[in-house]
Scaffold this motif. Structure first.
Motif, mmCIF file in Angstrom:
data_model
loop_
_atom_site.group_PDB
_atom_site.id
_atom_site.type_symbol
_atom_site.label_atom_id
_atom_site.label_comp_id
_atom_site.label_asym_id
_atom_site.label_seq_id
_atom_site.Cartn_x
_atom_site.Cartn_y
_atom_site.Cartn_z
ATOM 1 N N GLU A 52 62.899 102.155 41.403
ATOM 2 C CA GLU A 52 64.233 102.353 41.945
ATOM 3 C C GLU A 52 65.280 101.433 41.308
ATOM 4 O OE1 GLU A 52 64.523 104.815 43.880
ATOM 5 O OE2 GLU A 52 62.388 105.144 44.260
ATOM 6 N N THR A 54 67.284 101.047 38.761
ATOM 7 C CA THR A 54 67.886 101.703 37.600
ATOM 8 C C THR A 54 68.797 100.774 36.806
ATOM 9 O OG1 THR A 54 69.669 102.565 39.001
ATOM 10 C CG2 THR A 54 67.749 103.975 38.661
ATOM 11 N N SER A 98 58.428 109.447 35.012
ATOM 12 C CA SER A 98 59.165 110.497 35.709
ATOM 13 C C SER A 98 60.458 109.953 36.302
ATOM 14 C CB SER A 98 58.289 111.105 36.810
ATOM 15 O OG SER A 98 58.998 112.071 37.544
ATOM 16 N N ARG A 99 60.388 108.735 36.836
ATOM 17 C CA ARG A 99 61.576 108.120 37.437
ATOM 18 C C ARG A 99 62.596 107.709 36.369
ATOM 19 N NH1 ARG A 99 61.110 106.480 42.819
ATOM 20 N NH2 ARG A 99 59.426 107.670 43.787
ATOM 21 N N ALA A 102 65.211 110.022 34.519
ATOM 22 C CA ALA A 102 66.447 110.444 35.181
ATOM 23 C C ALA A 102 67.571 109.427 34.995
ATOM 24 C CB ALA A 102 66.189 110.659 36.674
ATOM 25 N N ARG A 178 56.093 115.090 42.227
ATOM 26 C CA ARG A 178 56.681 114.944 40.901
ATOM 27 C C ARG A 178 57.457 116.205 40.509
ATOM 28 N NH1 ARG A 178 53.042 112.704 36.019
ATOM 29 N NH2 ARG A 178 52.328 111.424 37.762
ATOM 30 N N ARG A 181 60.747 116.027 42.317
ATOM 31 C CA ARG A 181 61.614 115.007 41.722
ATOM 32 C C ARG A 181 62.179 115.474 40.384
ATOM 33 N NH1 ARG A 181 58.241 111.079 42.441
ATOM 34 N NH2 ARG A 181 57.377 110.940 40.340
ATOM 35 N N ASP A 182 61.325 116.048 39.556
ATOM 36 C CA ASP A 182 61.758 116.476 38.219
ATOM 37 C C ASP A 182 62.741 117.644 38.265
ATOM 38 O OD1 ASP A 182 60.198 114.538 37.067
ATOM 39 O OD2 ASP A 182 58.546 115.880 36.531
ATOM 40 N N THR A 184 64.838 118.424 40.762
ATOM 41 C CA THR A 184 66.055 118.189 41.535
ATOM 42 C C THR A 184 66.874 117.008 41.042
ATOM 43 O OG1 THR A 184 64.851 116.812 43.141
ATOM 44 C CG2 THR A 184 65.067 119.167 43.638
ATOM 45 N N ARG A 185 66.392 116.315 40.000
ATOM 46 C CA ARG A 185 67.155 115.175 39.498
ATOM 47 C C ARG A 185 68.491 115.667 38.933
ATOM 48 N NH1 ARG A 185 63.093 114.066 34.382
ATOM 49 N NH2 ARG A 185 64.073 115.503 32.896
ATOM 50 N N GLU A 186 69.507 114.809 39.005
ATOM 51 C CA GLU A 186 70.854 115.198 38.595
ATOM 52 C C GLU A 186 70.958 115.422 37.090
ATOM 53 O OE1 GLU A 186 73.831 112.574 40.020
ATOM 54 O OE2 GLU A 186 73.263 112.774 42.121
ATOM 55 N N PRO A 189 67.511 118.364 34.808
ATOM 56 C CA PRO A 189 66.377 118.714 35.669
ATOM 57 C C PRO A 189 65.428 119.695 34.988
ATOM 58 C CG PRO A 189 68.316 119.934 36.330
ATOM 59 C CD PRO A 189 68.780 118.936 35.312
#
Length: 219
Positions: A52, A54, A98-99, A102, A178, A181-182, A184-186, A189
């Protein structure tokens, strides 16, 4: 300009395995974008940066250098001069990759290198957003997928063969999370490009998938 093949799809769909085999059959260079993100994930984890954090990722990017080399025909990933290929398949690394994918600074770090490779030679590249963002002008676009259950079973078998103590239900839930998350990421995506060919490998052998995708490559 090189001939460009883009393979996108969710985690565990077999993109890397298929892309490598198609590249070998067609004589293309395989560019493993997922490995590049995993390389940065190793960099962040080794510095105690959490999924988290970033802002810390953005700050750290400036001192990270991830490169791909081919040694005796085998892809090797280097992080600041150190070969980290053996660490790329760790679960923690996959989740962090994955995190961090984004995070704008992370994507910018790797995007230029990926596009330059595609300009200089015939490539096949796999990831989450190759056909939609990285190589929107790719000559061939494929969206490779499989059911969540199928992907979980494949991953379970892979880890068990390595002697790891794993739980199928937990792997399946991790894949579902995952995917969510993948997709729906801004930023960039996971989604199928409008002009991509959908290939569902749930009931296909590896060779059947390879033949299907290779047949799409007209070069």
């Amino acid at each position: 300009m090189g001939y460009k093949v883009a393979i996108d799809g969710p985690a565990g769909a077999g993109k890397s395995t298929i892309a490598r085999m198609v590249a070998k059959e067609k004589g293309f260079v395989y560019v493993d974008t997922g490995a590049m993100y995993r390389g940065l994930a190793v960099f962040f984890l080794d510095r105690g940066i959490g999924p988290e954090e970033t802002e810390r990722m953005e700050e750290a990017c400036g001192t990270a250098d991830v490169t791909i080399r081919y040694e005796e025909g085998i892809q090797q990933v280097y992080l600041n001069g150190e070969n980290i290929t053996g660490r790329l398949r760790e679960e923690a690394v996959g989740n962090m990759a994955s995190r961090c994918a984004a995070v704008p600074a992370v994507r910018e770090k790797l995007l230029e290198l990926q596009r330059r490779l595609a300009k200089e030679q015939d490539v096949i590249m796999d990831g989450r957003d190759i056909g939609t963002c990285v190589l929107p002008d790719a000559d061939v676009k494929v969206f490779l997928t499989a059911s969540v259950r199928t992907r979980a079973e494949r991953r379970y078998k892979e880890l068990k063969e390595k002697g790891e103590n794993v739980n199928l239900a937990e792997i399946e839930e991790d894949i579902r999370e995952r995917d969510e998350r993948d997709s729906t990421r801004e930023i960039a995506p996971l989604k199928k490009a409008e002009d991509a060919v959908l290939v569902d490998s749930s009931r296909m052998t590896i060779q059947e998938v390879v033949r299907t995708i290779a047949a799409l490559c007209r070069k």
